[in-house]
Design a protein around this motif. Sequence first.
Motif, PDB file in Angstrom:
ATOM      1  N   VAL A  96     -50.693 -51.893   1.871  1.00  0.00           N
ATOM      2  CA  VAL A  96     -51.138 -51.225   0.654  1.00  0.00           C
ATOM      3  C   VAL A  96     -51.263 -52.200  -0.515  1.00  0.00           C
ATOM      4  O   VAL A  96     -52.228 -52.147  -1.283  1.00  0.00           O
ATOM      5  N   PHE A  97     -50.273 -53.074  -0.671  1.00  0.00           N
ATOM      6  CA  PHE A  97     -50.200 -53.912  -1.862  1.00  0.00           C
ATOM      7  C   PHE A  97     -50.247 -55.393  -1.508  1.00  0.00           C
ATOM      8  O   PHE A  97     -49.922 -55.804  -0.393  1.00  0.00           O
ATOM      9  N   ASN A  98     -50.606 -56.198  -2.504  1.00  0.00           N
ATOM     10  CA  ASN A  98     -50.397 -57.639  -2.404  1.00  0.00           C
ATOM     11  C   ASN A  98     -50.106 -58.194  -3.792  1.00  0.00           C
ATOM     12  O   ASN A  98     -50.633 -57.706  -4.803  1.00  0.00           O
ATOM     13  N   PHE A  99     -49.237 -59.184  -3.823  1.00  0.00           N
ATOM     14  CA  PHE A  99     -48.801 -59.803  -5.074  1.00  0.00           C
ATOM     15  C   PHE A  99     -48.917 -61.314  -4.950  1.00  0.00           C
ATOM     16  O   PHE A  99     -48.638 -61.869  -3.888  1.00  0.00           O
ATOM     17  N   TRP A 100     -49.273 -61.952  -6.049  1.00  0.00           N
ATOM     18  CA  TRP A 100     -49.392 -63.403  -6.105  1.00  0.00           C
ATOM     19  C   TRP A 100     -48.451 -63.971  -7.157  1.00  0.00           C
ATOM     20  O   TRP A 100     -48.212 -63.351  -8.199  1.00  0.00           O
ATOM     21  N   GLY A 101     -47.969 -65.170  -6.894  1.00  0.00           N
ATOM     22  CA  GLY A 101     -47.248 -65.912  -7.909  1.00  0.00           C
ATOM     23  C   GLY A 101     -48.220 -66.649  -8.816  1.00  0.00           C
ATOM     24  O   GLY A 101     -49.435 -66.623  -8.616  1.00  0.00           O
ATOM     25  N   GLN A 102     -47.668 -67.347  -9.802  1.00  0.00           N
ATOM     26  CA  GLN A 102     -48.499 -68.043 -10.793  1.00  0.00           C
ATOM     27  C   GLN A 102     -48.887 -69.442 -10.338  1.00  0.00           C
ATOM     28  O   GLN A 102     -49.764 -70.070 -10.943  1.00  0.00           O
ATOM     29  N   GLY A 103     -48.238 -69.933  -9.298  1.00  0.00           N
ATOM     30  CA  GLY A 103     -48.572 -71.245  -8.746  1.00  0.00           C
ATOM     31  C   GLY A 103     -47.672 -72.352  -9.254  1.00  0.00           C
ATOM     32  O   GLY A 103     -47.111 -72.278 -10.345  1.00  0.00           O
ATOM     33  N   THR A 104     -47.562 -73.401  -8.431  1.00  0.00           N
ATOM     34  CA  THR A 104     -46.829 -74.601  -8.806  1.00  0.00           C
ATOM     35  C   THR A 104     -47.636 -75.821  -8.362  1.00  0.00           C
ATOM     36  O   THR A 104     -48.172 -75.844  -7.256  1.00  0.00           O
ATOM     37  N   GLN A 105     -47.741 -76.800  -9.236  1.00  0.00           N
ATOM     38  CA  GLN A 105     -48.577 -77.967  -8.964  1.00  0.00           C
ATOM     39  C   GLN A 105     -47.848 -78.968  -8.082  1.00  0.00           C
ATOM     40  O   GLN A 105     -46.695 -79.330  -8.360  1.00  0.00           O
ATOM     41  N   VAL A 106     -48.521 -79.416  -7.044  1.00  0.00           N
ATOM     42  CA  VAL A 106     -48.039 -80.508  -6.198  1.00  0.00           C
ATOM     43  C   VAL A 106     -49.052 -81.642  -6.281  1.00  0.00           C
ATOM     44  O   VAL A 106     -50.243 -81.432  -6.019  1.00  0.00           O
ATOM     45  N   THR A 107     -48.585 -82.807  -6.659  1.00  0.00           N
ATOM     46  CA  THR A 107     -49.440 -83.981  -6.754  1.00  0.00           C
ATOM     47  C   THR A 107     -48.868 -85.089  -5.887  1.00  0.00           C
ATOM     48  O   THR A 107     -47.708 -85.467  -6.059  1.00  0.00           O
ATOM     49  N   VAL A 108     -49.669 -85.568  -4.957  1.00  0.00           N
ATOM     50  CA  VAL A 108     -49.252 -86.641  -4.052  1.00  0.00           C
ATOM     51  C   VAL A 108     -50.047 -87.883  -4.424  1.00  0.00           C
ATOM     52  O   VAL A 108     -51.256 -87.946  -4.213  1.00  0.00           O
ATOM     53  N   SER A 109     -49.356 -88.855  -4.987  1.00  0.00           N
ATOM     54  CA  SER A 109     -50.035 -90.047  -5.479  1.00  0.00           C
ATOM     55  C   SER A 109     -49.048 -91.193  -5.607  1.00  0.00           C
ATOM     56  O   SER A 109     -47.868 -90.987  -5.891  1.00  0.00           O
ATOM     57  N   SER A 110     -49.558 -92.395  -5.389  1.00  0.00           N
ATOM     58  CA  SER A 110     -48.724 -93.576  -5.580  1.00  0.00           C
ATOM     59  C   SER A 110     -48.914 -94.139  -6.979  1.00  0.00           C
ATOM     60  O   SER A 110     -48.286 -95.133  -7.346  1.00  0.00           O
TER      61      SER A 110
END
Length: 116
Positions: free
Chosen positions: A102-116
Amino acid sequence: QARLVESGGGLVQPGGSLRLSCAATGFSFRTYFLSWYRQAPQKERELVASISTSGESTNYADSVKGRFTISRDNAKNTVYLHMNSLKPEDTAVYYCKAENVVFNFWGQGTQVTVSS
């Protein structure tokens, strides 16, 4: 009111690890199917991993198989994404999703950055 809050993102070097968490409130967490999605700049949101209500069944995108692990703790109303051997192409905003018929919910997100 249903709410999902992600945490644990950040900057990590290639080959490193992160653990994302998604804490849920306001709904019957243990009865919802849970997923992690991600969206990179100028790309569509894609499914990364999903887990059944009991936690016994999981599925992964081919691009993360063997590197990422999804898990849930129904006692803590939290779903996790353990990410190992991170690559630059894993850079994205990561979202958790809870859904039932019936329902679905989403979070606001979190940033992942993979970099040297």
